[in-house]
Design a protein around this motif. Structure first.
Motif, PDB file in Angstrom:
ATOM      1  N   SER A 122      28.197 -20.280  -3.550  1.00  9.51           N
ATOM      2  CA  SER A 122      28.547 -20.811  -2.231  1.00  9.51           C
ATOM      3  C   SER A 122      27.484 -20.428  -1.205  1.00  9.51           C
ATOM      4  O   SER A 122      27.032 -21.266  -0.407  1.00  9.51           O
ATOM      5  N   ILE A 125      24.208 -22.360  -1.756  1.00  4.92           N
ATOM      6  CA  ILE A 125      24.299 -23.730  -1.233  1.00  4.92           C
ATOM      7  C   ILE A 125      24.167 -23.726   0.286  1.00  4.92           C
ATOM      8  O   ILE A 125      23.440 -24.541   0.873  1.00  4.92           O
ATOM      9  N   GLU A 129      21.140 -25.528   2.429  1.00  6.27           N
ATOM     10  CA  GLU A 129      21.378 -26.547   3.452  1.00  6.27           C
ATOM     11  C   GLU A 129      20.795 -26.154   4.800  1.00  6.27           C
ATOM     12  O   GLU A 129      20.447 -27.011   5.611  1.00  6.27           O
ATOM     13  N   TYR A 164      37.459 -26.856  -4.657  1.00  4.14           N
ATOM     14  CA  TYR A 164      36.191 -26.316  -4.165  1.00  4.14           C
ATOM     15  C   TYR A 164      35.510 -27.302  -3.215  1.00  4.14           C
ATOM     16  O   TYR A 164      34.871 -26.885  -2.238  1.00  4.14           O
ATOM     17  N   THR A 165      35.629 -28.589  -3.503  1.00  7.80           N
ATOM     18  CA  THR A 165      35.045 -29.606  -2.617  1.00  7.80           C
ATOM     19  C   THR A 165      35.712 -29.569  -1.251  1.00  7.80           C
ATOM     20  O   THR A 165      35.044 -29.650  -0.210  1.00  7.80           O
ATOM     21  N   TYR A 168      34.429 -26.572   0.580  1.00  7.23           N
ATOM     22  CA  TYR A 168      33.045 -26.811   1.006  1.00  7.23           C
ATOM     23  C   TYR A 168      33.003 -27.643   2.282  1.00  7.23           C
ATOM     24  O   TYR A 168      32.260 -27.323   3.232  1.00  7.23           O
ATOM     25  N   MET A 169      33.783 -28.698   2.353  1.00  2.00           N
ATOM     26  CA  MET A 169      33.787 -29.552   3.542  1.00  2.00           C
ATOM     27  C   MET A 169      34.327 -28.794   4.756  1.00  2.00           C
ATOM     28  O   MET A 169      33.776 -28.887   5.855  1.00  2.00           O
ATOM     29  N   GLY A 173      30.036 -27.957   5.112  1.00  2.00           N
ATOM     30  CA  GLY A 173      29.080 -28.563   4.199  1.00  2.00           C
ATOM     31  C   GLY A 173      28.588 -29.905   4.707  1.00  2.00           C
ATOM     32  O   GLY A 173      29.364 -30.682   5.273  1.00  2.00           O
ATOM     33  N   PHE A 177      29.393 -32.638  -2.152  1.00  2.00           N
ATOM     34  CA  PHE A 177      29.413 -31.419  -2.964  1.00  2.00           C
ATOM     35  C   PHE A 177      28.985 -31.708  -4.408  1.00  2.00           C
ATOM     36  O   PHE A 177      28.362 -30.872  -5.063  1.00  2.00           O
ATOM     37  N   SER A 178      29.282 -32.892  -4.888  1.00  2.00           N
ATOM     38  CA  SER A 178      28.959 -33.265  -6.270  1.00  2.00           C
ATOM     39  C   SER A 178      27.457 -33.320  -6.523  1.00  2.00           C
ATOM     40  O   SER A 178      27.015 -33.351  -7.677  1.00  2.00           O
ATOM     41  N   TYR A 180      25.508 -30.977  -6.191  1.00  5.64           N
ATOM     42  CA  TYR A 180      25.059 -29.656  -6.615  1.00  5.64           C
ATOM     43  C   TYR A 180      25.376 -29.336  -8.079  1.00  5.64           C
ATOM     44  O   TYR A 180      25.009 -28.270  -8.566  1.00  5.64           O
TER      45      TYR A 180
END
Length: 279
Positions: A122, A125, A129, A164-165, A168-169, A173, A177-178, A180
């Motif tokens: 996490s 990522i 970003e 997890y998606t 992430y949002m 994020g 997410f996909s 990654y």
């Protein structure tokens, strides 16, 4: 008060004391100051799974059966985690801590008690970003070699990706997410590029010393399993390991305690347990 239950408790406490002492002498892993109720639950769980009638019998197996000792060590390891756990924390980290990190030519981050690595990926990522991953080194440590092996693989059950998606949002994020990871029918495999600046290593917070100076230390919901004395010991380790103006990030169930520790930090975001070390 009936003396029998009290006597039984004294016998149980003695058995656990002897068991934890044996584990420490045989393995070097020191659980003697861990939260006793947490340790007791794990002991009794192992007794049920292995059909062992008494703690004294657990002690006997620990002394004479190395495989059982390894099994019990894995039982004692705390492995509760998920990607972008508590999304508001990661969003606050992105907004409040990342601007400080931009000032450093090299960024050193320590994930202490990283478990199977979900929070490490996490952070990788997030830093990617924010354009900081190339100048960052993430040290991910845990006492449990088995979970470190899992962390290095970067493979997580595909049925967790939806949750997890969402995390992430909510954490701010900025991509799909996909992007990654790739998938098969069972796992999501995170891109090897995320691993290039991550160093996984075994480290025991109870017995090992500081090994670097860090700009960020992440230790979220690990200290809740330690006794107050052990928490204080680990906080001193973190203070020694943190650079001036570095950041200490704790879990949502944790807080800075002890006057001599509190005086070394200022609160950056209290409800997210992000603190900055002061001179």
């Amino acid at each position: 008060m009936d003396p029998l239950p009290l006597q039984q408790k004294m016998h149980t406490d003695l058995e656990i004391d002897l068991l934890l002492e044996a584990i420490y002498r045989l393995s070097g892993f020191d659980f003697r100051q861990y939260n006793r109720s947490s340790i007791s639950r794990r002991i009794y769980s192992r007794m049920r799974m292995s059909n062992i009638p008494t703690i004294s019998r657990v002690l006997e197996k620990v002394i004479h059966e190395n495989e059982f000792l390894e099994q019990l060590l894995n039982d004692f390891s705390i492995n509760v985690t998920e990607m972008f756990r508590n999304p508001s924390f990661f969003k606050a980290f992105r907004q409040e801590v990342v601007p400080y990190l931009r000032n450093y030519p090299e960024i050193r981050i320590w994930h202490a008690g990283c478990s199977t690595g979900e929070e490490v990926y996490s952070m990788a990522i997030l830093l990617q970003e924010e354009g900081l991953m190339d100048q960052a080194v993430i040290y991910a440590t845990d006492m449990n070699e088995q979970v470190l092996k899992k962390a290095k693989k970067g493979a997580f059950p595909i049925n967790k990706m939806q949750a997890y998606t969402k995390n992430y949002m909510l954490a701010g994020g900025s991509h799909a997410f996909s992007e990654y990871y790739r998938t098969d029918y069972q796992y999501a495999y995170f891109h090897p590029s995320l691993l290039k600046n991550i160093i996984f290593a075994q480290h025991n917070l109870v017995t090992d010393q500081s090994f670097n100076e860090f700009h960020v230390i992440m230790c979220r919901n690990v200290l809740i399993y330690f006794s107050p004395e052990l928490q204080k010991q680990v906080h001193h380790l973190f203070s020694e390991s943190l650079s001036d103006h570095g950041f200490l990030c704790l879990g949502d169930k944790e807080a800075l305690r002890f006057e001599d520790i509190i005086s070394k930090y200022k609160e950056i975001i209290g409800n997210e347990k992000i603190f900055q070390k002061i001179k």
